[in-house]
Motif scaffolding. Structure first.
Motif, PDB file in Angstrom:
ATOM      1  N   ASP A 133       6.918   0.608  -6.088  1.00 51.24           N
ATOM      2  CA  ASP A 133       7.368  -0.790  -6.097  1.00 51.24           C
ATOM      3  C   ASP A 133       6.418  -1.582  -6.990  1.00 51.24           C
ATOM      4  N   ASP A 134       6.973  -2.232  -8.010  1.00 48.01           N
ATOM      5  CA  ASP A 134       6.130  -2.975  -8.949  1.00 48.01           C
ATOM      6  C   ASP A 134       6.336  -4.481  -8.862  1.00 48.01           C
ATOM      7  N   SER A 135       6.814  -4.960  -7.711  1.00 45.60           N
ATOM      8  CA  SER A 135       7.026  -6.399  -7.553  1.00 45.60           C
ATOM      9  C   SER A 135       5.708  -7.161  -7.428  1.00 45.60           C
ATOM     10  N   VAL A 171       3.173  -4.432   0.927  1.00 46.56           N
ATOM     11  CA  VAL A 171       2.313  -3.239   0.972  1.00 46.56           C
ATOM     12  C   VAL A 171       3.139  -2.013   1.359  1.00 46.56           C
ATOM     13  N   TYR A 172       3.971  -2.181   2.356  1.00 41.87           N
ATOM     14  CA  TYR A 172       4.793  -1.063   2.845  1.00 41.87           C
ATOM     15  C   TYR A 172       5.657  -0.480   1.727  1.00 41.87           C
ATOM     16  N   LYS A 173       6.292  -1.328   0.933  1.00 36.34           N
ATOM     17  CA  LYS A 173       7.183  -0.860  -0.138  1.00 36.34           C
ATOM     18  C   LYS A 173       6.426  -0.115  -1.229  1.00 36.34           C
ATOM     19  N   ALA A 174       5.139  -0.472  -1.436  1.00 37.65           N
ATOM     20  CA  ALA A 174       4.376   0.110  -2.541  1.00 37.65           C
ATOM     21  C   ALA A 174       3.557   1.327  -2.141  1.00 37.65           C
ATOM     22  N   ILE A 175       3.652   1.796  -0.907  1.00 40.16           N
ATOM     23  CA  ILE A 175       2.868   2.960  -0.476  1.00 40.16           C
ATOM     24  C   ILE A 175       3.171   4.170  -1.365  1.00 40.16           C
TER      25      ILE A 175
END
Length: 319
Positions: A233-235, A277-281
């Motif tokens: 995830d690069d948001s 944070v969860y999306k980018a793990i």
């Protein structure tokens, strides 16, 4: 015969009466000849009189219907303003990746949380929490290239215990008490072992499929270490293949966390949604996050009291 004579007499009388009169000319009531200019002038003034009469008539009509003619209108009544009571400061909603706490209460500043920076950019700017270690080589490699995990461990020790240390202090300690050889990123087994020598109880986990499970894990611990990657995830994080970040506090009111990000000067010490944070793990790693659950000073074998080396100490840091 008599009729003929009578007709001739009437014609003679008419000729005598009209002798010298030009029927193609116009005359005034006094019998004086009227010129073309005077006739046009008369028509002009007649038109002026008609126009004035129309204006006066229109003015009278407006006055009758609207009660005023070119006068001032009545002033509008000003709206009443009521003052609402000022509410106590609350956390703003988590509607964006980074939450800005304007005029933030002291609690949101988290002045008792350490957030070390790892690289040369922060030290060049003399940014708070940066140190000379950011431009120094250790065991053949620049600390800025591998020190994120060690910054997280130093954050834990300086935030959750009566003691404190720099990232380089804990770098040297980890080499003493674990199989970590230095000069590279520290891995989960060495991280867990080092923290246990410091008196912490910890557990390591993989990313759960359900966000609410992850949220409960974070909610019920002192702090957490998470490996993230912009590949997933690069948001929020950009061009970040793999990086350890610190969760130092959780706010249940808006589901946000206080972030320690040693690799980004803008992200460090920010409140952001936990879901970011969860999306980018980084799921390609064997393990994804570590929780610090408790600290027991009697089990702390180090009790380190000094942040060694040259560094930029924040004014609010009281240790």
């Amino acid at each position: 015969m008599s009729n003929r004579k009578d007709s001739l007499k009437r014609q003679k009388r008419l000729n005598k009466a009209t002798r010298g009169y030009d029927f193609e000319r116009h005359y005034t009531m006094d019998g004086e000849e009227e010129t073309e200019r005077s006739r046009l002038s008369r028509y002009f003034w007649i038109l002026i009189a008609i126009g004035v009469a129309c204006v006066l008539s229109a003015g009278i009509i407006l006055w009758i219907f609207f009660g005023t003619l070119g006068g001032e209108s009545e002033p509008e009544e000003e709206p009443q303003v009521t003052e609402e009571p000022v509410a106590e400061p609350t956390a703003p909603p988590a509607t964006q990746d980074e939450i800005v706490y304007d005029d933030e209460p002291e609690i949101w500043r988290m002045t008792d949380r350490a957030t070390f920076l790892q690289g040369p950019k922060g030290w060049k700017r003399r940014q708070e929490w940066s140190g000379k270690w950011g431009k120094t080589n250790y065991d053949g490699r620049s600390f800025g290239g591998f020190g994120c995990g060690l910054c997280v461990m130093a954050n834990f020790y300086s935030s959750f215990t009566p003691y404190q240390c720099s990232p380089v202090d804990i770098y040297e300690y980890a080499k003493q008490v674990t199989s970590y050889e230095g000069g590279c990123a520290i891995d989960w087994p060495q991280i867990s072992a080092t923290l246990e020598h410091l008196g912490f109880t910890v557990d390591t986990n993989r990313k759960p499929k359900r966000y609410d499970i992850f949220r409960d894990d974070i909610k019920n611990c002192m702090g957490a270490m998470v490996v993230i990657s912009s590949a997933y995830d690069d948001s929020y994080w950009r061009e970040t293949p793999g990086h350890y970040v610190t969760i130092l506090a959780y706010n249940a009111a808006n589901d946000t966390i206080f972030l320690g990000d040693s690799g980004d000067l803008e992200h460090n010490r920010s409140w952001i949604p936990l879901k970011t944070v969860y999306k980018a793990i980084k799921k390609s790693n064997a393990l994804h996050y570590l929780r610090v659950n408790s600290y027991d000073e009697t089990q702390d074998e180090w009790k380190h009291t000094v942040i060694s080396g040259k560094w930029c100490k924040p004014g609010y840091w009281e240790k």
